[in-house]
Scaffold this motif. Structure first.
Motif, mmCIF file in Angstrom:
data_model
loop_
_atom_site.group_PDB
_atom_site.id
_atom_site.type_symbol
_atom_site.label_atom_id
_atom_site.label_comp_id
_atom_site.label_asym_id
_atom_site.label_seq_id
_atom_site.Cartn_x
_atom_site.Cartn_y
_atom_site.Cartn_z
ATOM 1 N N LYS A 58 59.699 42.399 147.053
ATOM 2 C CA LYS A 58 61.068 42.944 147.125
ATOM 3 C C LYS A 58 62.071 42.104 146.304
ATOM 4 O O LYS A 58 63.273 42.251 146.448
ATOM 5 N N GLU A 114 71.666 35.916 138.168
ATOM 6 C CA GLU A 114 70.688 36.376 137.184
ATOM 7 C C GLU A 114 69.347 35.681 137.339
ATOM 8 O O GLU A 114 68.300 36.322 137.309
ATOM 9 N N THR A 139 63.055 42.041 143.187
ATOM 10 C CA THR A 139 64.005 42.726 142.297
ATOM 11 C C THR A 139 65.125 43.366 143.103
ATOM 12 O O THR A 139 66.311 43.236 142.769
ATOM 13 N N GLN A 140 64.735 44.043 144.191
ATOM 14 C CA GLN A 140 65.755 44.700 145.035
ATOM 15 C C GLN A 140 66.719 43.685 145.635
ATOM 16 O O GLN A 140 67.916 43.907 145.710
ATOM 17 N N THR A 190 67.436 40.586 144.492
ATOM 18 C CA THR A 190 68.276 39.998 143.438
ATOM 19 C C THR A 190 69.424 40.953 143.098
ATOM 20 O O THR A 190 70.564 40.527 142.883
ATOM 21 N N ALA A 191 69.120 42.241 143.074
ATOM 22 C CA ALA A 191 70.142 43.234 142.717
ATOM 23 C C ALA A 191 71.300 43.247 143.711
ATOM 24 O O ALA A 191 72.430 43.594 143.375
#
Ligand code: ATP
Ligand code: MG
Length: 299
Positions: free
Chosen positions: A237, A249, A239-240, A242-243
């Motif tokens: 998870k 970044e 990427t989700q 971090t978003a």
């Protein structure tokens, strides 16, 4: 340390900016021997001397090159600047940075019971203020003629004392206006404290010290606006997650000793993390979420 080569900084002696200025210098590692009675204070660890004056005098001391740096409300700086320009003088200074204290607004206010239909309501009325130049500039921009009533204090009593129909004064919470039966009808200028430098170049040593101070101030301000966030995240998870983290970044990812399905994620975020975002993170599978303040930063 030669006395003549100390960096001269003008600060408000006593008032709304003085404590924040002293706190900023302290956070920047400048140790000052403050003595309530003395108008000049010296730093113990850097070639700096502080001139403690009325805030109204600070722009002039910078324009005239009498001191090297100053901290002043933008309202007072711009008022003095407009005044000198109107008197036909040329002025020069460098604005190094807006600071994150001394926030206030210069507003028009009228009797709470009076009706207000835009700034035209004040046409040809007398307006009491300590900021005649900022007021004149605003009213000229609006194309509304008015009569000026210059008061250097107690501006808010002018309407009830029959001196003026309206006032143009600094407001932060609005409590003073309310206590005097007034209502704020127009914000004409928003201000914060700022750091200014005289226009005439400093010698290399002094300029190097100013640059160091400025980097430290940036570090203190950036740190106060940033947070250090730590959490445990399921590996699938990342990427989700971090978003969802504001302004992030490149998070640091570390393995966990006892759980190979999760990692520890450490990030510096430029913004605070709201409860709503923490709840969303948790819903995706993040756990052990910590949000910590940062004291200093250097990039
Ligand atoms: P001095 O004795 O140095 O002339 P002063 O009475 O003119 O002081 P202060 O009331 O200490 O000034 O305010 C200094 C600055 O603080 C203002 O010019 C403004 O930039 C900022 N400030 C922040 N909040 C307020 C507020 N609520 N009212 C007035 N000034 C504020
Ligand atoms: Mg003053």
């Amino acid at each position: 340390m030669q006395t003549q080569n100390r960096l001269k900084i003008a600060l408000q002696k006593k008032g709304r900016l003085s404590q924040d200025c002293a706190a900023l210098l302290k956070q920047c590692g400048v140790k000052i021997n403050w003595n309530e009675q003395r108008l000049i204070a010296y730093s113990e660890n850097l070639p700096i001397e502080i001139l403690r004056v009325r805030d109204d005098d600070i722009p002039g001391l910078i324009f005239d090159g009498v001191v090297d740096l100053g901290i002043i409300g933008e309202n007072v700086l711009e008022e003095e600047e407009l005044g000198r320009l109107a008197a036909g003088e040329t002025i020069a200074y460098k604005k190094l940075r807006q600071l994150d204290f001394g926030g206030c607004r210069l507003s028009l206010a009228i009797d709470r019971d009076q009706t207000y239909n835009g700034v035209q309501t004040l046409a040809n009325q007398r307006i009491a203020t300590s900021y005649p130049n900022l007021l004149r500039r605003y009213m000229q921009q609006q194309g509304v003629p008015f009569k000026n009533c210059l008061l250097n204090g107690s501006v808010e009593v002018a309407p009830s004392a029959g001196l003026a129909a309206a006032i143009c004064d600094l407001v932060s919470s609005g409590a003073t206006l309310e206590a005097n039966g007034l209502k704020e009808v127009e914000v004409i200028y928003r201000s914060k404290a700022c750091l200014i430098q005289r226009a005439e170049p400093l010698d290399t040593e002094k300029q190097a010290l100013v640059d160091r101070l400025l980097t430290r101030i940036q570090g203190v301000q950036q740190a106060s606006e940033s947070k250090y966030i730590m959490l445990h995240a399921p590996k699938d998870k990342l990427t989700q997650i971090t978003a969802l983290l504001p302004g992030v970044e490149n998070p640091t990812i570390l393995p966990l000793a006892s759980d190979s399905t999760k990692v520890a994620m450490h990030v510096v975020s430029q913004e605070n993390l709201f409860w709503e975002t923490m709840e969303q993170l948790k819903a995706i599978g993040a756990s052990s979420i910590l949000v910590l303040p940062i004291e200093k930063m250097m990039e």
